[in-house]
Design a protein around this motif. Sequence first.
Motif, PDB file in Angstrom:
ATOM      1  N   GLU A  98      -8.760 -12.809  -9.413  1.00 20.88           N
ATOM      2  CA  GLU A  98      -9.724 -13.172  -8.416  1.00 20.88           C
ATOM      3  C   GLU A  98      -9.870 -12.206  -7.424  1.00 20.88           C
ATOM      4  OE1 GLU A  98     -10.921 -16.996  -5.765  1.00 20.88           O
ATOM      5  OE2 GLU A  98      -9.102 -16.917  -6.715  1.00 20.88           O
ATOM      6  N   TYR A  99      -8.837 -11.773  -6.837  1.00 18.17           N
ATOM      7  CA  TYR A  99      -8.570 -10.651  -5.893  1.00 18.17           C
ATOM      8  C   TYR A  99      -7.429  -9.701  -6.104  1.00 18.17           C
ATOM      9  CZ  TYR A  99      -5.164 -14.051  -4.089  1.00 18.17           C
ATOM     10  OH  TYR A  99      -4.107 -14.745  -3.981  1.00 18.17           O
ATOM     11  N   SER A 100      -7.596  -8.724  -5.311  1.00 18.48           N
ATOM     12  CA  SER A 100      -6.395  -7.740  -5.452  1.00 18.48           C
ATOM     13  C   SER A 100      -6.221  -6.881  -3.900  1.00 18.48           C
ATOM     14  CB  SER A 100      -6.476  -6.745  -6.379  1.00 18.48           C
ATOM     15  OG  SER A 100      -5.369  -5.596  -6.402  1.00 18.48           O
ATOM     16  N   GLU A 101      -5.464  -7.588  -3.131  1.00 16.30           N
ATOM     17  CA  GLU A 101      -5.262  -7.102  -1.753  1.00 16.30           C
ATOM     18  C   GLU A 101      -3.887  -5.879  -1.557  1.00 16.30           C
ATOM     19  OE1 GLU A 101      -7.455  -7.418   0.550  1.00 16.30           O
ATOM     20  OE2 GLU A 101      -9.035  -8.632  -0.683  1.00 16.30           O
ATOM     21  N   ALA A 102      -4.213  -5.042  -0.623  1.00 14.71           N
ATOM     22  CA  ALA A 102      -3.175  -4.205  -0.489  1.00 14.71           C
ATOM     23  C   ALA A 102      -2.775  -4.124   1.177  1.00 14.71           C
ATOM     24  CB  ALA A 102      -3.553  -2.704  -0.726  1.00 14.71           C
ATOM     25  N   PHE A 103      -1.544  -3.972   1.561  1.00 17.84           N
ATOM     26  CA  PHE A 103      -1.296  -3.694   2.988  1.00 17.84           C
ATOM     27  C   PHE A 103       0.091  -3.268   2.938  1.00 17.84           C
ATOM     28  CE2 PHE A 103       0.863  -7.498   1.422  1.00 17.84           C
ATOM     29  CZ  PHE A 103       2.048  -7.598   2.211  1.00 17.84           C
ATOM     30  N   SER A 104       0.501  -3.138   4.301  1.00 17.51           N
ATOM     31  CA  SER A 104       1.896  -2.279   4.170  1.00 17.51           C
ATOM     32  C   SER A 104       2.488  -2.797   5.739  1.00 17.51           C
ATOM     33  CB  SER A 104       1.984  -0.955   4.340  1.00 17.51           C
ATOM     34  OG  SER A 104       1.373  -0.118   5.250  1.00 17.51           O
ATOM     35  N   ARG A 105       3.675  -2.681   5.909  1.00 22.62           N
ATOM     36  CA  ARG A 105       4.405  -2.958   7.236  1.00 22.62           C
ATOM     37  C   ARG A 105       3.805  -2.267   8.550  1.00 22.62           C
ATOM     38  NH1 ARG A 105      10.185  -1.292   5.434  1.00 22.62           N
ATOM     39  NH2 ARG A 105       9.038   0.234   4.295  1.00 22.62           N
ATOM     40  N   THR A 106       3.159  -1.152   8.284  1.00 21.85           N
ATOM     41  CA  THR A 106       2.407  -0.453   9.364  1.00 21.85           C
ATOM     42  C   THR A 106       1.004  -0.639   9.343  1.00 21.85           C
ATOM     43  OG1 THR A 106       2.069   1.576   7.831  1.00 21.85           O
ATOM     44  CG2 THR A 106       4.265   1.475   9.184  1.00 21.85           C
ATOM     45  N   SER A 107       0.340  -1.481   8.354  1.00 20.66           N
ATOM     46  CA  SER A 107      -0.729  -2.011   8.582  1.00 20.66           C
ATOM     47  C   SER A 107      -1.008  -2.704   9.988  1.00 20.66           C
ATOM     48  CB  SER A 107      -1.211  -2.802   7.507  1.00 20.66           C
ATOM     49  OG  SER A 107      -1.407  -1.964   6.499  1.00 20.66           O
TER      50      SER A 107
ATOM     51  N   ASP B  27       0.827  -1.172   0.021  1.00 21.57           N
ATOM     52  CA  ASP B  27       0.097   0.199   0.119  1.00 21.57           C
ATOM     53  C   ASP B  27       0.827   1.196   0.091  1.00 21.57           C
ATOM     54  OD1 ASP B  27      -1.947   1.587   0.140  1.00 21.57           O
ATOM     55  OD2 ASP B  27      -2.578   1.208   2.127  1.00 21.57           O
ATOM     56  N   SER B  28       1.663   1.371  -1.094  1.00 18.44           N
ATOM     57  CA  SER B  28       2.597   2.499  -1.366  1.00 18.44           C
ATOM     58  C   SER B  28       2.554   2.899  -2.751  1.00 18.44           C
ATOM     59  CB  SER B  28       4.000   2.116  -0.759  1.00 18.44           C
ATOM     60  OG  SER B  28       4.349   1.235  -1.898  1.00 18.44           O
ATOM     61  N   ASP B  29       3.245   4.096  -3.017  1.00 11.46           N
ATOM     62  CA  ASP B  29       3.301   4.601  -4.391  1.00 11.46           C
ATOM     63  C   ASP B  29       3.855   3.348  -5.493  1.00 11.46           C
ATOM     64  OD1 ASP B  29       2.632   7.547  -4.706  1.00 11.46           O
ATOM     65  OD2 ASP B  29       4.100   7.185  -2.900  1.00 11.46           O
ATOM     66  N   TYR B  30       4.794   2.597  -4.757  1.00  9.56           N
ATOM     67  CA  TYR B  30       5.479   1.594  -5.533  1.00  9.56           C
ATOM     68  C   TYR B  30       4.525   0.416  -5.719  1.00  9.56           C
ATOM     69  CZ  TYR B  30       8.035  -2.917  -6.138  1.00  9.56           C
ATOM     70  OH  TYR B  30       8.399  -4.094  -6.650  1.00  9.56           O
ATOM     71  N   GLY B  31       3.800   0.144  -4.802  1.00 11.37           N
ATOM     72  CA  GLY B  31       2.819  -1.001  -5.018  1.00 11.37           C
ATOM     73  C   GLY B  31       1.545  -0.845  -5.575  1.00 11.37           C
ATOM     74  N   ASN B  32       0.943   0.502  -5.447  1.00 10.91           N
ATOM     75  CA  ASN B  32      -0.391   0.917  -5.821  1.00 10.91           C
ATOM     76  C   ASN B  32       0.115   1.338  -7.583  1.00 10.91           C
ATOM     77  OD1 ASN B  32      -1.732   0.559  -3.604  1.00 10.91           O
ATOM     78  ND2 ASN B  32      -1.141   2.481  -2.945  1.00 10.91           N
ATOM     79  N   ASN B  33       0.959   1.978  -7.836  1.00 10.17           N
ATOM     80  CA  ASN B  33       1.112   2.261  -9.360  1.00 10.17           C
ATOM     81  C   ASN B  33       1.512   0.994 -10.121  1.00 10.17           C
ATOM     82  OD1 ASN B  33       0.881   5.346  -9.434  1.00 10.17           O
ATOM     83  ND2 ASN B  33       1.658   5.179  -7.664  1.00 10.17           N
ATOM     84  N   GLY B  34       2.472   0.324  -9.357  1.00  9.85           N
ATOM     85  CA  GLY B  34       2.993  -0.860 -10.164  1.00  9.85           C
ATOM     86  C   GLY B  34       1.682  -2.171 -10.460  1.00  9.85           C
ATOM     87  N   MET B  35       1.009  -2.248  -9.416  1.00 12.40           N
ATOM     88  CA  MET B  35      -0.115  -3.235  -9.589  1.00 12.40           C
ATOM     89  C   MET B  35      -1.064  -2.512 -10.556  1.00 12.40           C
ATOM     90  SD  MET B  35      -1.538  -5.975  -9.044  1.00 12.40           S
ATOM     91  CE  MET B  35      -0.602  -6.552  -7.706  1.00 12.40           C
TER      92      MET B  35
END
Length: 904
Positions: A289-298, A266-274
């Motif tokens: 089927e699914y697209s999930e986001a998370f981060s270390r601070t989640s 859940d960052s610029d890297y992950g969100n834009n790349g995905m």
Amino acid sequence: MYPDLYGSVWRCITPYLLHIRGMRLSPAPALDPSLAGSLVLLHLAVVAGGLALLSSASVSASGLESIRCRLQGTPRPPAFSQDGDFVIGGVFSIHYYMHTVDHSYTSLPEPLQCTGSMDSRELRFSRAMIFAVEEINNSSYLLPGIMLGYQVHDSCASVPIAVKVAFQLANGLDPMFDTGEQCSGSATVTAIVGESASTPTISMLRVIGPFGIPQVSHSSTCACLSDKKQYPTFFRTIPSDQFQAAALANLIRHFGWTWIGAVRSDSDYGNNGMAAFLQAAQEEGICVEYSEAFSRTSPLSRVQRVADVIRSSTARVVVAFVSSGDMRILLREMERLPSPPRQWIGSETWVTDPDMLRFGLCAGAIGFGIQRSVIPGLRDFLLDLSPQKVSNSPTLTEFWEGAFGCRLETGTSTGVGVEEKVCDGSEDIQQLQAPYTDTSQLRVTNMVYKAVYAIAHAIHSIVCEERENSTVNCDKNLNVKPTQVLERLRRVNFSRNGYQVSFDANGDPVATYELVNWQRRESGKIEFVTVGRYDASLPPDQRLDMEKEITWVKNSTQVPVSVCSESCPPGTRKAIQKGKPVCCYDCIQCAEGEISNNTDSSDCLICPEEYWPNAERDHCILKPVEFLSFHEVLGIILTACSMGGVCLAIATATVFYRHRTSAIVRANNSELSFLLLFSLALCFLCSLTFIGRPSEWSCMLRHTAFGITFVLCISCVLGKTIVVLMAFRATLPASNVMKWFGPPQQRLTVVSFTFVQAMICTLWLVLSPPFPIKNLTTYKEKIILECDVGSAIGFWAVLGYIGLLSLLCFVLAFLARKLPDNFNEAKFITFSMLIFCAVWITFIPAYVSSPGKFTVAVEIFAIITSSFGLFFLLFVPKCFIILFRPEKNTKKHLMEKTSNDKRY
């Protein structure tokens, strides 16, 4: 005095306010509360610091003499630094986390600090930058006589510290500095290498961008950074995620996976790349089927939910566009509970990180990584550490203590317990197995190395000039501005250690990747193995090149299957299931007359007119051609009947000829009888023209021969009927009618009736003759070869004329039915005409309704049946008398009943 002072202060804090404005307006992913709070505090600190400059300005009684600016807050010391003629900044995520504290807002906040374990891979990146700088300082061709310096900072993989570091690299570390009449001056660094992650890089660019300080990243791959309107000072030596996303979609399509799961940071890297990957996947027909986001601070519950989604999903392939730090958190959670085997497809950030190899559940993972490289001398430089050298650097001290589990006496405590042993000098870094010392997979490290050399080449093009004697003269006293370096970076083009370095208009390099596979060896150790390559500069069908066999999940050599629905085999088409993605479908057999010759066809193709699907409906075959053949049973039976009729006619003619002088032959008009037998033989023979493959000549012959021979036959019967009537009329007193209907007149009658039919047939053949056609409508699965009548009027005129003569013959025979029996054949003619008319009246609906070759069979049957009807009723009784009752074949017997009739 005071307006000038306020103006100077405003000019000092304007860059900071611009940064705040940029951070507010720029699109960014959602931040967690702790990070958002840090940003708010940062903004307040900037404003307060700007106002505090008023109190730190030295003003004389006579007016504004000079301005002394003072940095607010406590500067962060760099992890590594060295003075030089030109200084290059470096920012790396050496630690994983930033220490967060609760602010009381009653006292100055504590300095920002890093916490958590150290990323020794990032430490290697920072040391590789120092190695490159020292290599350039010792070079005789690049910046000779120039000493490059460096300031390497640890961002702790956090935005607040990355922003603070950016301010420090722009302003310097001196707490007080004089600026004359304006609070402005050149940046302390000419360019910056870093940051490793995209989100901190974006935040740094908001700060240093307005000053024109170039930033060359070795690992920030977010496609958004290619936008030169927002980030005009950004360059990178690593390809953009736009290319990696397209490469991943191409890879997934190559192995036939159409049903996948997706997780992202859940960052610029992950969100834009995905986002780029999902768009490329959609173009390739891949469903998610699914697209999930998370981060270390989640929160931990969020990470657990993502892990549960992966475990319960039906997709066996998972694409992870995740940073290394986030991926560790997810994989630890995946290992906590048993999970079904999943084929992991990784982004470059984590799939080539040696520290990730400890997660065995990812064995068999594949993903694209930067090309592996060799940097001569780097390993020796990295291992050139001793306790004495390490003790001079807090960062290296922490690394040493953490790596060997001991405490340096001169070092500060880094979390190692006081009861731990003290380092005694026996520690051998040569034997240390850690990402820091692993130089077998130099991928991103080479990107750092190339970034430093790119900056050095840009500075070289500014301060150095080549003389005629091929010597290089460099001016180290030249005032080099970051904007000059920025302009020269756009044009750098050189080769180092066999690797080309250049930037396109977006500041991106040429995108080339290696396909990396996590393969488990017999010893159980997982290693990186390059199994293919991807070159975005090649045509689309040549970009992916597979070189070695891939080891998949569970150490299998078979490509795993990950589809929502099984592939539809040829002969079927896909029907999308309602409410589900396009990859979820049912396989429906192609409709009649349609085929699909490919797997997973969306639509079926209609076969050409003369083709029909085979039983499997996967390709079209020529339709079988059908016509009434001499070789089939029906054709043989009809041929036998026809030839039988011909033989009977010939036999009867023979009998009649041998007994031509007998009373019964002479009494029945032998000339018409022989002509009738001849015409009946022709009628039997003309039926044969309806059998066999239709041709242009056979079509014209069958209908005209049938029409003319039947008219000839009916004309003969009609002539015999008229002769009977006229013969009895001639026996009446004063009747001389027979002289008007003698043999010449009988022949003329037959010829006249036949001539009319011949004229009808001639007009038919001239105007619109019959012709062969392929009947494609009666049967869909076969072709019926038949004759088209050409002109329907001509066809029905021929039949109508036959019917008219038959009706006339029937009426006349009916009138003569009561003549003396022994002589009269009118009754037989009546019955024969009755049968003839019944057959042909029945023929009409049967002909119209019979399909295919049976139409021809009905016509032949009508011809043969009507011919046999005439033959049996007109000739069989006479032949019976001639052969078996010769006593009745006398003139006396024939005249008995006639003489007894009082009318005659």
